[in-house]
Scaffold this active site. Sequence first.
Site, mmCIF file in Angstrom:
data_model
loop_
_atom_site.group_PDB
_atom_site.id
_atom_site.type_symbol
_atom_site.label_atom_id
_atom_site.label_comp_id
_atom_site.label_asym_id
_atom_site.label_seq_id
_atom_site.Cartn_x
_atom_site.Cartn_y
_atom_site.Cartn_z
ATOM 1 N N HIS A 96 0.884 -1.167 0.000
ATOM 2 C CA HIS A 96 0.000 0.000 0.000
ATOM 3 C C HIS A 96 0.921 1.216 0.000
ATOM 4 O O HIS A 96 2.140 1.049 0.100
ATOM 5 C CB HIS A 96 -0.967 -0.012 1.188
ATOM 6 C CG HIS A 96 -0.345 0.077 2.553
ATOM 7 N ND1 HIS A 96 0.603 -0.816 3.006
ATOM 8 C CD2 HIS A 96 -0.529 0.962 3.575
ATOM 9 C CE1 HIS A 96 0.949 -0.497 4.246
ATOM 10 N NE2 HIS A 96 0.289 0.580 4.615
ATOM 11 N N HIS A 98 1.088 4.015 2.146
ATOM 12 C CA HIS A 98 1.417 4.838 3.302
ATOM 13 C C HIS A 98 2.907 5.165 3.250
ATOM 14 O O HIS A 98 3.713 4.372 2.749
ATOM 15 C CB HIS A 98 1.034 4.125 4.604
ATOM 16 C CG HIS A 98 -0.448 4.082 4.831
ATOM 17 N ND1 HIS A 98 -1.046 3.207 5.706
ATOM 18 C CD2 HIS A 98 -1.444 4.833 4.287
ATOM 19 C CE1 HIS A 98 -2.352 3.426 5.706
ATOM 20 N NE2 HIS A 98 -2.620 4.389 4.850
ATOM 21 N N ASP A 100 5.380 5.088 5.054
ATOM 22 C CA ASP A 100 6.413 4.211 5.623
ATOM 23 C C ASP A 100 6.584 2.928 4.809
ATOM 24 O O ASP A 100 7.315 2.024 5.224
ATOM 25 C CB ASP A 100 6.109 3.888 7.096
ATOM 26 C CG ASP A 100 4.722 3.311 7.317
ATOM 27 O OD1 ASP A 100 3.760 3.771 6.658
ATOM 28 O OD2 ASP A 100 4.593 2.390 8.156
ATOM 29 N N HIS A 101 5.937 2.862 3.633
ATOM 30 C CA HIS A 101 6.063 1.691 2.759
ATOM 31 C C HIS A 101 6.495 2.037 1.334
ATOM 32 O O HIS A 101 6.717 1.122 0.533
ATOM 33 C CB HIS A 101 4.738 0.909 2.738
ATOM 34 C CG HIS A 101 4.386 0.353 4.087
ATOM 35 N ND1 HIS A 101 4.608 -0.964 4.439
ATOM 36 C CD2 HIS A 101 3.889 0.957 5.193
ATOM 37 C CE1 HIS A 101 4.244 -1.151 5.703
ATOM 38 N NE2 HIS A 101 3.803 -0.004 6.190
ATOM 39 N N HIS A 185 -7.045 -1.725 6.387
ATOM 40 C CA HIS A 185 -6.034 -0.736 6.772
ATOM 41 C C HIS A 185 -5.906 0.317 5.658
ATOM 42 O O HIS A 185 -5.843 1.516 5.922
ATOM 43 C CB HIS A 185 -4.700 -1.439 7.028
ATOM 44 C CG HIS A 185 -3.575 -0.503 7.287
ATOM 45 N ND1 HIS A 185 -3.444 0.196 8.459
ATOM 46 C CD2 HIS A 185 -2.526 -0.124 6.514
ATOM 47 C CE1 HIS A 185 -2.364 0.958 8.398
ATOM 48 N NE2 HIS A 185 -1.784 0.783 7.225
ATOM 49 N N ASP A 207 0.587 -4.333 7.144
ATOM 50 C CA ASP A 207 -0.121 -3.502 8.128
ATOM 51 C C ASP A 207 -1.528 -3.991 8.469
ATOM 52 O O ASP A 207 -2.262 -3.315 9.179
ATOM 53 C CB ASP A 207 -0.151 -2.042 7.666
ATOM 54 C CG ASP A 207 1.176 -1.335 7.891
ATOM 55 O OD1 ASP A 207 2.101 -1.961 8.448
ATOM 56 O OD2 ASP A 207 1.295 -0.151 7.507
ATOM 57 N N HIS A 252 5.291 -3.967 12.306
ATOM 58 C CA HIS A 252 5.731 -2.864 13.180
ATOM 59 C C HIS A 252 5.778 -3.300 14.643
ATOM 60 O O HIS A 252 5.219 -2.636 15.524
ATOM 61 C CB HIS A 252 4.796 -1.666 13.001
ATOM 62 C CG HIS A 252 4.769 -1.065 11.624
ATOM 63 N ND1 HIS A 252 5.910 -0.715 10.927
ATOM 64 C CD2 HIS A 252 3.734 -0.731 10.811
ATOM 65 C CE1 HIS A 252 5.569 -0.191 9.746
ATOM 66 N NE2 HIS A 252 4.255 -0.201 9.653
#
Length: 268
Positions: A96, A98, A100-101, A185, A207, A252
Site C-alpha cells: 500500500h 502509506h 512508511d512503505h 487498513h 499492516d 511494526h
Amino acid sequence: MSDTKVYLLDGGSLVLDGFHVFWNKGPGGEVRFPVYSILIEHAEGRFLIDTGYDYDHVMKVLPFEKPMQTKEQTIPGALAKLGLEPKDIDVVFNSHFHFDHCGGNKYFPHAKKICHKLEVPQTCNPQPFEVLGYSDVSFSAEAAEARGMTDQLMEGTTVANSTFEGVEGDVELAKGVKLFFTPGHSIGHYSLMVEFGNRAPILFTIDAAYTQKSLVTLCQASFHIDPVAGVNSMNRVKQLAEDHGADLMFSHDMENFKTYRTGTQFYG
Ligand code: 5PN
Ligand code: ZN
Ligand code: ZN
C-alpha cells in the site's frame, strides 16, 4: 523455489502513541516501532516488497514520529550491505502507499512496479483522514501531479518511469510468492506469503496487523479506511497462517523484530 531467499531490509524506526498502534485500546504513551522492507531473491528475479520511509520526508511532514534511520538503514544502504544496488532489483511491489512503505520507491525508476489497482487512485484522492498516511507521493508522478505536490518528485521521476501495473484479488507474483488481498487498513492492502523448499512458509501480515498482540486481540491500528474489513482481514491472516503452517511476521512489532534476521542473514 528451493533457492528462494528472503532478506529483511532494516529501515529504521518511528514513534506513534499507543492509542494509534492499538486503536481505542492503548495504553497510551510513546511506542517506537521498526520499519522494514522485504527482498526476495528468487529464480524469477529480485523482488522488493515495500521501500520503507524517507527520513527527510518524515522530518518535514511528520517530525513528531521521531524518525531514527542511519545511512545503513536507507534503501541504498541496506542493499549495499548485500552487495546490491537499486538497479539490481527487477520488481517493486508496494503493499500500500502509506509513507512508511513507499519512501524508497524513488530509487527504482528502472524496475517494474506493481500494486493493487485502487492504491494509486487513493493516493491521488485520499479521504481527509488519510492525508497524512498518503503524504509521501514521491513514488508517482501521477499522484504528485494530482495532489499538487510535484515538489516532492526527484529529478528524473516521470509518469513513464513511475507508472504501476494494477492488480486485484490474490496474486502469485512468482512461484511461491503469494500476495493475499487484506483490505481495511488501506483500500488495496496486501499481505505477503513466501514459500520455500526446505522450511515453513513465512506470512508477512504487513499492516493488516502491526504487531503480534494486534492479531491476537484483533486490535487494528487507528489508521484505516474500513475497520470492519480490517477485522475480517486479520481473521483471514490467522486462517491463512493455520492452513499453510506459516510462520507469522509482523510489520511494526519491535519486540518480535529484534528476533528477526536482518542484514546479511536471511530466511530460506
Ligand atoms: C507510521 C504511520 N503514521 C501515520 C500514519 C497515517 O496517518 O496513516 C498511516 C500511518 C502510519 O503508518
Ligand atoms: Zn500502513
Ligand atoms: Zn506501516
